[in-house]
Design a protein around this motif. Sequence first.
Motif, short mmCIF file in Angstrom:
data_model
loop_
_atom_site.label_atom_id
_atom_site.label_comp_id
_atom_site.label_asym_id
_atom_site.label_seq_id
_atom_site.Cartn_x
_atom_site.Cartn_y
_atom_site.Cartn_z
N ARG A 140 0.84 -1.21 0.00
CA ARG A 140 0.00 0.00 0.00
C ARG A 140 0.86 1.25 0.00
N TYR A 141 0.43 2.22 -0.81
CA TYR A 141 1.12 3.50 -0.86
C TYR A 141 0.17 4.62 -0.46
N ASP A 142 0.70 5.56 0.34
CA ASP A 142 -0.05 6.74 0.73
C ASP A 142 0.84 7.96 0.58
N LEU A 143 0.26 9.03 0.07
CA LEU A 143 1.00 10.27 -0.06
C LEU A 143 0.88 11.09 1.22
N LEU A 144 2.02 11.39 1.84
CA LEU A 144 2.06 12.19 3.06
C LEU A 144 2.77 13.51 2.76
N PRO A 145 2.62 14.51 3.64
CA PRO A 145 3.29 15.79 3.39
C PRO A 145 4.80 15.69 3.20
N ASP A 146 5.43 14.72 3.87
CA ASP A 146 6.89 14.61 3.79
C ASP A 146 7.38 13.43 2.98
N GLY A 147 6.50 12.78 2.22
CA GLY A 147 6.97 11.69 1.37
C GLY A 147 5.89 10.70 1.02
N LEU A 148 6.32 9.61 0.43
CA LEU A 148 5.43 8.54 0.01
C LEU A 148 5.60 7.37 0.98
N ARG A 149 4.51 7.03 1.65
CA ARG A 149 4.59 5.94 2.63
C ARG A 149 4.32 4.61 1.96
N ARG A 150 5.25 3.67 2.18
CA ARG A 150 5.12 2.32 1.63
C ARG A 150 4.92 1.34 2.77
N VAL B 26 4.97 -6.08 7.54
CA VAL B 26 6.31 -6.57 7.21
C VAL B 26 7.29 -5.41 7.06
N GLU B 27 6.79 -4.31 6.51
CA GLU B 27 7.66 -3.16 6.24
C GLU B 27 6.81 -1.90 6.24
N ASP B 28 7.33 -0.85 6.83
CA ASP B 28 6.65 0.46 6.86
C ASP B 28 7.74 1.51 6.67
N VAL B 29 7.79 2.08 5.46
CA VAL B 29 8.90 2.96 5.09
C VAL B 29 8.35 4.26 4.51
N LEU B 30 8.98 5.36 4.87
CA LEU B 30 8.66 6.64 4.27
C LEU B 30 9.69 6.94 3.19
N VAL B 31 9.22 7.03 1.96
CA VAL B 31 10.09 7.27 0.81
C VAL B 31 10.09 8.76 0.49
N PRO B 32 11.24 9.44 0.60
CA PRO B 32 11.28 10.87 0.27
C PRO B 32 10.91 11.10 -1.19
N LEU B 33 10.17 12.17 -1.42
CA LEU B 33 9.82 12.52 -2.79
C LEU B 33 10.92 13.40 -3.37
N GLU B 34 11.72 12.80 -4.25
CA GLU B 34 12.83 13.53 -4.86
C GLU B 34 12.46 14.13 -6.20
N HIS B 35 11.21 13.90 -6.65
CA HIS B 35 10.77 14.41 -7.94
C HIS B 35 9.50 15.24 -7.74
N ALA B 36 9.35 16.24 -8.58
CA ALA B 36 8.11 17.01 -8.55
C ALA B 36 6.95 16.16 -9.07
N LEU C 236 4.78 13.10 -8.97
CA LEU C 236 4.45 12.00 -8.07
C LEU C 236 4.44 10.67 -8.81
N GLY C 237 3.93 10.67 -10.06
CA GLY C 237 3.87 9.44 -10.82
C GLY C 237 5.24 8.83 -11.05
N CYS C 238 6.22 9.68 -11.37
CA CYS C 238 7.58 9.19 -11.59
C CYS C 238 8.16 8.62 -10.29
N ALA C 239 7.98 9.36 -9.19
CA ALA C 239 8.51 8.91 -7.91
C ALA C 239 7.87 7.59 -7.50
N GLN C 240 6.57 7.48 -7.77
CA GLN C 240 5.86 6.26 -7.41
C GLN C 240 6.39 5.07 -8.19
N ARG C 241 6.54 5.26 -9.51
CA ARG C 241 7.02 4.14 -10.33
C ARG C 241 8.43 3.72 -9.92
N GLU C 242 9.25 4.70 -9.58
CA GLU C 242 10.63 4.38 -9.21
C GLU C 242 10.70 3.55 -7.95
N ASP C 243 9.69 3.66 -7.08
CA ASP C 243 9.69 2.84 -5.87
C ASP C 243 8.87 1.57 -6.05
#
Length: 374
Positions: free
Chosen positions: A38-48, A57-67, A69-76
């Motif tokens: 599951r992915y959720d968009l938070l103010p400080d990143g993309l939560r996986r 099993v895993e709960d990670v906040l992925v920093p958004l390095e791209h303006a 969102l679609g690109c950042a999402q696909r990259e993760d």
Amino acid sequence: MPVNPVLPITLVTSVHPLQRDLATGAVFCDVPGAVVLRYDLLPDGLRRVVSDAAGIVEDVLVPLEHACLGCAQREDVLPTVAAIAASGRWSDLVLALPVAADPAPLLAALCAEEDLREVVAVRGVVAVVEAAGVVEDLLGDALLSERSTASGDDDERAVGEVLAQQLDEADLVVADGIPDEHARTLLAHLCGPAVPVLPLDRVDATQLTAPLGGGHRTSVRADPLAVHRPPVTDTCGVWTTELTSAHTLHPGRLLERIEDLGAGRLRARGTFRLTTRPGTVCEWNGAGGQLSIGVSGTWRPGERSTHLVVTGTDPADRRRVRAAFADVLATTREEAAAQAADGAVPGEDGFEAWLGPRDPHVSAHPSAGSFVAE
């Protein structure tokens, strides 16, 4: 050396976070061996969040390095899906996209990535809707920002625009509640009669992970060149009309009547030709009180035509749209004059901001934009 079996993957989309989570949560009870990504968009990143019946099993906040969102999402998403498949721990994967995400780009990436195709197989897309509000969600003019589900400060998309995109890709619609006949008819007009609409509280999660749409991903409804009127009767106040012509649209009159043709409580899709850009495939996409137009390629021989499919719920809107379409069609004389002028200086046609500058020799550009009619 043993080879891991191909991991089936189902995408779940929604414009409502609670309904999305209720649908994916049922997987743990009904599908032993399933995992939810599951992915959720938070103010400080993309939560996986990766979870199964045993817990998180895993709960990670992925920093958004791209303006984007679609690109950042696909990259993760792509490497995470590959890692889940490589682990061999689970038999089914349910991918819950961020609320208000368009599934098309990620779906295309999952199907196009050669390495992924060897380890995962997309079974289908599930769109989760709110039965009581689905008509207003689709045809109303509410914005994502008004519901705190926008992807950023500059996200001006309408709820209906995103929900329409999700339904374009849906192989199964799951409704929280039981849609009335008006809502069910609207969904049938947009998705076609072959896409089931099931109530959330009666869905066995095995139905979410079963091969959907015959297991084939064609995305025909999302292809502007392939849209057509579904074999559904106009009833319960819902209508669909096809606007088709071999003639181009006159740019001046189209600008004058763009509101009459594209604004309001409509869902409209298709392609059109401008008299000043006869070789350009112009895409028409309207929902949620907004209309977007852009360039999606060049016409191939024998394909050139204007074809729009419009769905609405007000008979007056149908009459207005038909009258506007008839008015904006170019005459044979206007088309001949435009063709004769193509060898001269291109000039402007008023659509440069959305379709790019005219080029009489190419008649199309890869650039694209959108015209929003409020």
